[in-house]
Structure formats: C-alpha cells, structure tokens
Design a protein around this motif. Sequence first.
Motif, PDB file in Angstrom:
ATOM      1  N   GLY A   8      83.754  -9.241  58.412  1.00 21.35           N
ATOM      2  CA  GLY A   8      85.157  -8.900  58.286  1.00 21.35           C
ATOM      3  C   GLY A   8      85.483  -8.401  56.894  1.00 21.35           C
ATOM      4  O   GLY A   8      86.310  -7.506  56.731  1.00 21.35           O
TER       5      GLY A   8
ATOM      6  N   GLY B  16      92.504  -8.485  63.126  1.00 25.48           N
ATOM      7  CA  GLY B  16      91.721  -9.257  64.084  1.00 25.48           C
ATOM      8  C   GLY B  16      91.489  -8.554  65.407  1.00 25.48           C
ATOM      9  O   GLY B  16      90.725  -9.044  66.247  1.00 25.48           O
TER      10      GLY B  16
ATOM     11  N   THR C 163      85.490  -3.535  59.109  1.00 23.95           N
ATOM     12  CA  THR C 163      84.993  -4.284  57.957  1.00 23.95           C
ATOM     13  C   THR C 163      85.716  -3.788  56.723  1.00 23.95           C
ATOM     14  O   THR C 163      85.720  -2.581  56.456  1.00 23.95           O
ATOM     15  CB  THR C 163      83.478  -4.095  57.764  1.00 23.95           C
ATOM     16  OG1 THR C 163      82.784  -4.598  58.900  1.00 23.95           O
ATOM     17  CG2 THR C 163      83.007  -4.818  56.503  1.00 23.95           C
TER      18      THR C 163
END
Lengths: 113, 113
Positions: free
Chosen positions: A9, B40, A107
């Motif tokens: 992430g 997310g 990312t």
Amino acid sequence: GDSVTQTEGLVTLTKGLPVMLNCTYQTTYSPFLFWYVQHLNEAPKLLLKSSTDNKRTEHQGFYATLHKSSSSFHLQKSSVQLSDSALYFCALRGSGNTRKLIFGLGTTLQVQP
Amino acid sequence: EAAVTQSPRNKVTVTGGNVTLSCRQTNSHNYMYWYRQDTGHGLRLIHYSYGAGNLQIGDVPDGYKATRTTQEDFFLLLELASPSQTSLYFCASSAGLGAETLYFGSGTRLTVL
C-alpha cells in the motif's frame, strides 16, 4: 475471474535508491497490463503498458517486464527522484467482450530527501 | 495530448440531494467512463459508454445514472445522494477498449453530508 493484486500500500524510499512495485494478475484471457501514475491532486496518466511476454518496456526511467509464467508485471526504477512520489496503479485488460480495465488498489510511493 | 474536462471541481450536497457531474472530451474518442476513487478500493468503474445514446453498466452502478448526450459529453447523475457516495470521481475517455490508453479528467470531489 480477472483480478490484479498490488501487495504494497505504501513504499517509502530515500532519493537515489532503486524501487520495485509489485503487480500480479489473474486472467483467463491473453494478458495486457498497464501502469498508471497519479501525482497528488492530478489525474491518473498512463506510464507504460505491455502485452508481450518477457519484453521490457520503458518510459520516463521506469520499466516493467510482463512475465506470463509468473503472472507478474512489476514496475521498477533504478534511482528514484523526489518527483516520483505518487500513487501507482497496475491495471489489467479484462476478459470477455467488454475488455474493461481492472485496476489494482494502488501503491503510494513516497520518496524522501 | 487528449483533453478531458470535468466540472465542477468540488461539490457539496446533502443526503437526498440531486447532483450532476459533467465531463467533456475533445478528442473524438468513442469510449467514455466514470470511475470513483476511494482509499482502499482503488479506481472502480461506475458506467461507461461507446457513443452518443449508449450506456453500459460498470462494476459499481448502484445509485448512479449516466447519460451520453453527444460524442463529447458524458454526465453522471446522483438523484438521491447518500453519504456513501462521497468520493473522488474521475471521467476518462479512450479511442477503443482493451489496449487503448485511458485519458483522465482532473476529477470532481463530491461530499455528501
């Protein structure tokens, strides 16, 4: 079904170091992969794309190689700069008639001085 | 460079309100798309179109309508906005499906109170 996985992430690096952002995919169709980059408060833009197995594709110092054997299309750069700080999306052309793009979660690359 | 223009840049509305997001592309692209971007979840496709009068359902269409009035103009309509629709919305266009590059607008940040 078709899917794209980006495992990191957030990646934080010091300027000048190399980087690899991971992207793996699943598809029943012939894979066509993309990397899009989105700088802060800007629109996503295409960075590079490929459908050729084992051939390196490059743009703006970034490069990636599609490996069908491992279902991967990792993004790399040999020396990151502060201006490379951005959100990077891997995307896969979907199967079937629609062939819509399927995006990974992205990312975030943070490059520190 | 393909040009995709979105308006408004920011929008605040209340629950139950009626909102229209606008998108215009000036590159004679056949395909236009509406995405939402949420932390997310990455970029998720709401609706897309391959020409004036055409509409295709995306992956997260519930609560959204869309209309393609001309080849240039694509609108996203939220007729009864809900807080779950608070998001960053991107319009994009492409010449075709699959291997074609997506060109994104600058985004509309929608807040539903």
